[in-house]
Structures are given as C-alpha cells and as structure tokens.
Design an enzyme around this catalytic site. Structure first.
Site, PDB file in Angstrom:
ATOM      1  N   ASN A  74      -3.361  -2.984   2.091  1.00 18.87           N
ATOM      2  CA  ASN A  74      -2.333  -1.944   2.214  1.00 18.87           C
ATOM      3  C   ASN A  74      -1.806  -1.569   0.834  1.00 18.87           C
ATOM      4  O   ASN A  74      -2.122  -2.230  -0.161  1.00 18.87           O
ATOM      5  CB  ASN A  74      -1.153  -2.461   3.048  1.00 18.87           C
ATOM      6  N   HIS A 115      -3.862   2.799  12.135  1.00 22.92           N
ATOM      7  CA  HIS A 115      -4.629   3.401  11.028  1.00 22.92           C
ATOM      8  C   HIS A 115      -5.583   4.486  11.525  1.00 22.92           C
ATOM      9  O   HIS A 115      -6.680   4.653  10.988  1.00 22.92           O
ATOM     10  CB  HIS A 115      -5.424   2.338  10.260  1.00 22.92           C
TER      11      HIS A 115
END
Ligand code: HDE
Length: 686
Positions: free
Chosen positions: A147, A74
């Site tokens: 997510n 990420h």
C-alpha cells in the site's frame, strides 16, 4: 465523397465491401468471415429476427459474459509494465537473484488501486492506495502486494471482513460509494483502538495523491531474507517516488472527482504515452531478531512502522513503469497478485495479518478468474521456465505430452523433480509455545505511534488532518460515535482532540478512551511528513493557460516554451474547443473547453486575456470558478492586464503566488510548489 466513417454508419452492402477491402476480414470465433456486421438476419426487412443467426447469437452471448466479478477490495486500479533494476546487491542476506544481480533489468507489471470503491468509482476518494508489483524473476514470480501507507487498520486477518464491510456501502441503502465518511466505518473504528495509527494516516493528505507517480509504497509487513547459509534477516520494503510526494487539497479533490473521475488513470496513460515514466527508488530496512527485540513496539504488528530514524533505509534499486498495457482487461483486470508469491531467498514473517493474507488471495482469485489455470494467462505466467504436474481444469490452455502426470516416475526420465539445493526453502524456526486465540501482549499499545505521526506533521498537515476528521465525523449521524472518536483522539494528542471537538461543535470534551498500555512519548520522525518529502519541481506537473479571442500570442508562446522546458505539460483552455483568434489575427488551436477543463485538473494556471475577453469572462461562472479555485487550492496564478477584471470578479487578493505573465521565471518557481501561506486566508481549518 464517402469516408470510412460513412461506411460504418451506413447499411448498404456495397459500402461495407469497400471498408473490408482495406482491413483484415472480420470473422466469428470459429474463423468464419462475416459479410454484414450492421444487420441481423431477419425473415424480411420488417420481420422478426431468426434464431438461425449464429453470428448475432455468438456476438451477443460473448458480450453478455464480458464482465468477471470485480475484486472485493481494490476493484478500481490502473496498471503499467516496466522493469526493476538492482543497483546494490543484498548477497550477504539473500539468495534471491532479483536482489543480488546488479544491473539486471527484471520485467515487472504494477497495479495501483483504491480500496473501497467499485471498479467504476472515481480515482480520487479519500482512500488508501494499493501498490502491487509483480516481478517476473529468473527464479519465478515475486509479488510485493503493498500500500501507499506503511501500516494497516487491524492486527489480525480475522478482522478484515469486518473492516471491509464497515467501510463499503452500507448494506441496507447501497451507499456511500468509495467513502469512509459514514456511520458504519467510524462505528467500527471507534470500537477498534488498534486502528488509531492508521486513522492518522488516512486522515492525512497521503490519501489524496496528486498522481499515481507521486505516492510512496510499502510492503507493510516484515518479511525475511535468507542467505546461502540459511541465516534470516528481517526486511521491510519501501518505494520512494522520484517525482516527490504530492497531494491535492480536499476541496480540490472533491471537485476533481466530478471534473475527471479518471484523473489518475488518465494522467498515467498520458504521461507514458508522451514518453515519460513513473519511477521509484526501491529501499529496504534490514534488521535482526536481536535488534527487533529492542524496538519499543512489536514489528510483527502491522499497525506499527519502523521509523527511518531507528532503522535507516538503504536504496538498492529502482522501479520504472514505462508502458501502458495493450489491453486493460487482459492485463490490468486479470492480473493476480498474491503475497505468497515469493522466490527462494525471501520468506514470510509471523505477522498475523500477513499469515491470513497468504490464504486469501489465491482463494479470491479462484472465484474472480473462474479457473485454477489463471496462472497461464500471459500477464500472470512466469517468464522463466516452469514445469509441474498440475493438470486439467477449466480453461486449460497447455497441452502437456506423455503419460506421466505424477512424481516420482521412472517412465519419463526428464519429468520435473524437486531440488533441495535450488528450491524454495522456509526459515528453520523453533515455534514452541502455547497455542490459542491470542495476540502478543506487546500488540496492545495502540496510541504511541499515532501520536508520533501527529507530532511529525507540519502545521498545514496537522490542520488538514484535523479538518479531515471534522469532515468525516460530521457525516456520522450517531453522536456517540463522534464522541467515542474524540475520546480516542485525546490519547493521541489533547490539542488534536480539542480542535476536532470544536470543529464538531461538541459542548465539552468527552472522556478519554481507556488505553490497554500507557501511551509512550516517542520522538518525532520528520520522514513521516508528506510536505517534507515534496519536491519543488514542475516535472510531471501540468499548467493551464486560459486564453480567448484577442489573447497575446507572444506571451502564450513564451509561457509554453518555458513551462515545457521546466518539465510541465501545458494545456491551452478557451471558451470554445475550436480554438481562438489571437490579437495578431492568427488562429490558435487549444486543448480544452473552459467548462470541461477546470483549473482543478492543473497545478498552476496562467491567464492571458485581452481586456474585452477578460471582462466578458467575468459573467461566465466557469471562468470565475477557474480562477477562484486555483487561488483557493493554493496554486500559482500568472495574469496579464486583460485578466485583472476577472481576478477582481473572482474575489482574490493578490499575494506572492499571483505574478505577472511577463515574469515567467517567478511564475514557474511559484508553480513548482503550493502557496501554503495563503491557506489561512481562503478557508477555516480545524
Ligand atoms: Fe489485500 N486483498 N488483504 N491487503 N490487497 C486483495 O485480492 C486481504 C491487505 C492489497 O491490484 C484481494 O486479488 C486480506 C494489506 C492490494 O490486484 C483479497 C487482508 C495490504 C490488493 C485481499 C488484506 C493489502 C489487494 C482482493 C487482511 C497492504 C490489490 C482481490 C489480512 C500490505 C491487488 C485480490 C491488485 C487485494 C485480501 C490486507 C494490499 C480479497 C484478507 C495489509 C494492493 O484477496
């Protein structure tokens, strides 16, 4: 006349004096005013630089240390501030004020990220999007670190480093960046049947979002709510975008990466700057242990979702992101999300993936942010009162008073103390059982929900998914890995396996994989379709009008007005950024140059061209690509008579999505959606 720009380019002390007279004095970190920020201190004009130049050394030294380690996953993300507003109280289920005080606006900071690429990678690889939200609640910070896909690749945290090593750049060659289409990823996946459900999601268009404002969000794991009596209820968290779900098509996505690697970041930045917002409904699925016991899967397994048809979603609030951060590094880069940031009234479940995450985030942040005091950074600090006895450490910003840094104490009567009534409580559970390195037997069904996802997709979605598998597996050099994957797909759906096998040119279908449990025929869940959740709207969408010298100003103005009224952002694109001369002789400013502003950056295009300009543009590859790509990417195209030659040169066959510029209403209706019916005439899908 000397401008401020000249002053900064120049070297004369006099000019700098002028510039400084209008600005705050530039100083060193110590607050000493700087007299010259263009020249270092030298022995003479052609001589060596002197070590004595503390101003130069301080500036360069700080610069040398400006980067901190990027997130191991990420790394690439964009963040924004906003608020969460509760519309329905969950008082029956939880004591968390953020979920019980209707109408209160809780400040939030959210960061949306890709997973695999480095911080400088493009915004649009095929990848999961992280969706993390920090709620600054009156009872402390609560983070939902989720997510845009409701399930995950693996069931146990111990596999996470393997998964990430497999998808990241291969260690010997240092590529591919931000891509799963390579051998190590598919090798790992082909040996990890539990990932098959997630594979369906990542090969679907969910991983190609049109905008960060058009993704769903999921807390993924089950959590628990605890009410005043300490009674637990399981909960799953969902975010639903108000702009609807929308994705790009693969060929378009690839081209966007080249045309604008910051496509998503720029879109959010520009939208918030223009006063628009990013908005989601917040919904929960609530269920008891007794209900969970009847599910045909184990909800503690993060490779499974709970279909909405089984446990309906209850919308209880909304999330609004409305402010871009002041400083990207201080906020978006330094923000530290952590799934273990919970507030009283919310608790964990025994999901083994979640349990591993509870360790990982604080640990990684200690190395990434370099000090145990990172919670003191403004973006990470709670906005409610807090008091503890943690002291010292690198970069300690607080200056606690007094001699008491322990608990209990009698020396400081107001020193903080734990409080059973208001403090964080964990669910009381009997955890009896046999310890060991094992998974629950019910975790072993790896294909049933993958099949459920596949049968819940519309025909174009299925074709995209199958084609994505063909694309990715075609990049895999080892034939046995391709074959093993098709063997797994046979358990998901025989027609899918056949389509992928044909797309890969396999001479025969490989043997099916060997499932640990029989595959169940679960009912289709229409809520899993992306196209089903799209909204025919121009809100948050962008339209390009291709113009050139001699274009019809009246037609341009009419289009602009109607498109803006429908909520779209309109940009004029022309051969030169300096603008055009309209048929009327008037000048018109434009927003972008043709070669640098291709149609992949827009949702629909209009061509308003004079006949000579239209003909001349037939010899410009950028103009032909502009039209051909808009057509190939299933976008609405409005044209006038002058654009006909360009349409022909682009080889397009007019269909329902190709309309006259004069019929603004028909164009805007077509622009609010994709021309799915066109797809079979522009590409061969698996
Ligand atoms: Fe993460 N994950 N993760 N993850 N994750 C990180 O924490 C980890 C997982 C998610 O914008 C890291 O501060 C493990 C699932 C988001 O700053 C790290 C496991 C989900 C973000 C980490 C998972 C996520 C991260 C890297 C398996 C969806 C970005 C930097 C047990 C529910 C947050 C950092 C941001 C970031 C570990 C799996 C979401 C290394 C060990 C499942 C949105 O700690």
């Amino acid at each position: 006349m000397k401008t401020e720009h000249d002053a900064h380019l120049g070297t004369g002390g006099e000019l700098h004096q002028q510039a400084n007279a209008e600005h705050l004095p530039l100083t060193t970190q110590q607050g000493v005013a700087v007299s010259d920020n263009q020249n270092s201190l030298r022995a003479h004009p052609q001589g060596p630089t002197l070590l004595e130049d503390f101003i130069l050394r301080e500036k360069i030294t700080h610069f040398d240390h400006e980067r901190i380690p990027e997130r191991i996953v990420h790394a690439r993300g964009s963040g924004a501030h906003g608020f969460f507003e509760l519309t329905h109280s969950l008082e029956e289920f939880t004591t968390a004020k953020v979920l019980t005080e209707v109408g209160v606006k809780t400040p939030v900071f959210s960061r949306i990220s890709t997973v695999a690429g480095g911080s400088g990678s493009s915004d649009t690889p095929r990848d999961v999007r992280g969706f993390a939200i920090k709620f600054y609640t009156p009872q402390g910070n609560w983070d939902i670190v989720g997510n845009n896909i409701p399930v995950f690749f693996i069931q146990d945290a111990i596999k996470f480093p393997d998964l990430v090593h497999a998808v990241k750049m291969e260690p010997d060659r240092g590529f591919p960046q931000a891509a799963s289409a390579h051998d190590t990823f598919w090798d790992f996946i082909s040996l990890t049947p539990e990932s098959m459900h997630m594979v369906m999601w990542i090969m679907s268009d969910r991983t190609l979002p049109r905008s960060l404002r058009m993704i769903e969000g999921f807390g993924v794991h089950s959590f628990r709510l605890l009410n005043a009596a300490g009674e637990p209820t399981f909960v799953k968290f969902h975010w639903r975008p108000r702009l609807g779900l929308q994705s790009t098509v693969w060929d378009e996505t690839v081209k966007i990466a080249g045309a604008d690697p910051d496509f998503h970041r720029r879109e959010l930045f520009e939208a918030l700057g223009a006063g628009e917002v990013a908005e989601w409904d917040f919904a929960v699925q609530l269920f008891t242990q007794a209900e969970a016991d009847k599910f045909p899967f184990n909800h503690l397994d993060a490779t499974k979702l709970i279909p909405e048809e089984l446990v309906p979603l209850q919308v209880i609030g909304r999330l609004v992101l409305d402010r871009w951060p002041d400083n990207f590094f201080a906020e978006t880069e330094q923000v530290a999300f952590c799934p273990s940031h919970l507030v009283p009234g919310i608790d964990f479940s025994n999901d083994p993936l979640l349990q591993g995450r509870l360790f990982s985030y604080l640990d990684t942040q200690l190395s990434r942010l370099g000090s145990p005091n990172f919670a003191q950074l403004p973006i990470n600090a709670p906005k409610c009162p807090f008091a503890h006895q943690q002291r010292d450490g690198h970069m300690q910003m607080a200056q606690p008073r007094g001699r008491v840094a322990y608990e209990p104490s009698s020396l400081a009567r107001d020193a903080p103390r734990a409080d059973r009534a208001t403090g964080f409580a964990s669910v009381a559970l009997d955890e009896g059982g046999t310890r060991g390195r094992a998974r629950a037997a019910s975790f072993a069904d790896h294909y049933s929900q993958a099949r459920q996802f596949w049968i819940s997709q519309t025909a174009p979605e299925q074709a995209h998914l199958a084609s994505a598998l063909v694309f990715e597996l075609s990049k895999v050099e080892h034939p046995h890995v391709r074959q093993a994957m098709v063997g797994h797909l046979r358990l998901v759906d025989e027609t899918l396996a056949q389509r992928v096998s044909t797309g890969l040119g396999l001479s025969e279908l490989p043997e099916p994989a060997n499932p640990a449990l029989p595959v169940q025929d679960l009912p289709a869940s229409p809520a899993l379709s992306l196209i089903g959740k799209a909204r025919d709207t121009l809100a948050g969408r962008a339209i390009a009008i291709l113009v050139a010298d001699g274009s019809d100003g009246v037609a341009i103005a009419a289009l602009k007005k109607a498109a803006a009224a429908a909520g779209a952002r309109v940009k004029l694109v022309a051969p030169r950024v300096g603008g055009i001369t309209l048929a009327s002789g008037k000048k018109l400013a434009v927003d972008g140059q043709l070669a640098g502003t291709p149609s992949v950056l827009f949702d629909a295009v209009a061509l308003v061209l004079s006949e000579p300009a239209g003909k001349a543009l037939c010899r410009e590859a950028a103009a032909v690509d502009f039209v051909r790509d808009a057509y190939g990417h299933l976008k609405a195209i409005a044209t006038d008579a002058g654009a006909q030659a360009l349409l022909m040169a682009s080889g397009i066959e007019p269909d329902a999505g190709v309309v006259g510029v004069g019929d603004v209403k028909a164009f805007l209706a077509a622009a609010a959606t994709r021309q799915w019916a066109r797809e079979k005439s522009v590409r061969t899908l698996a």
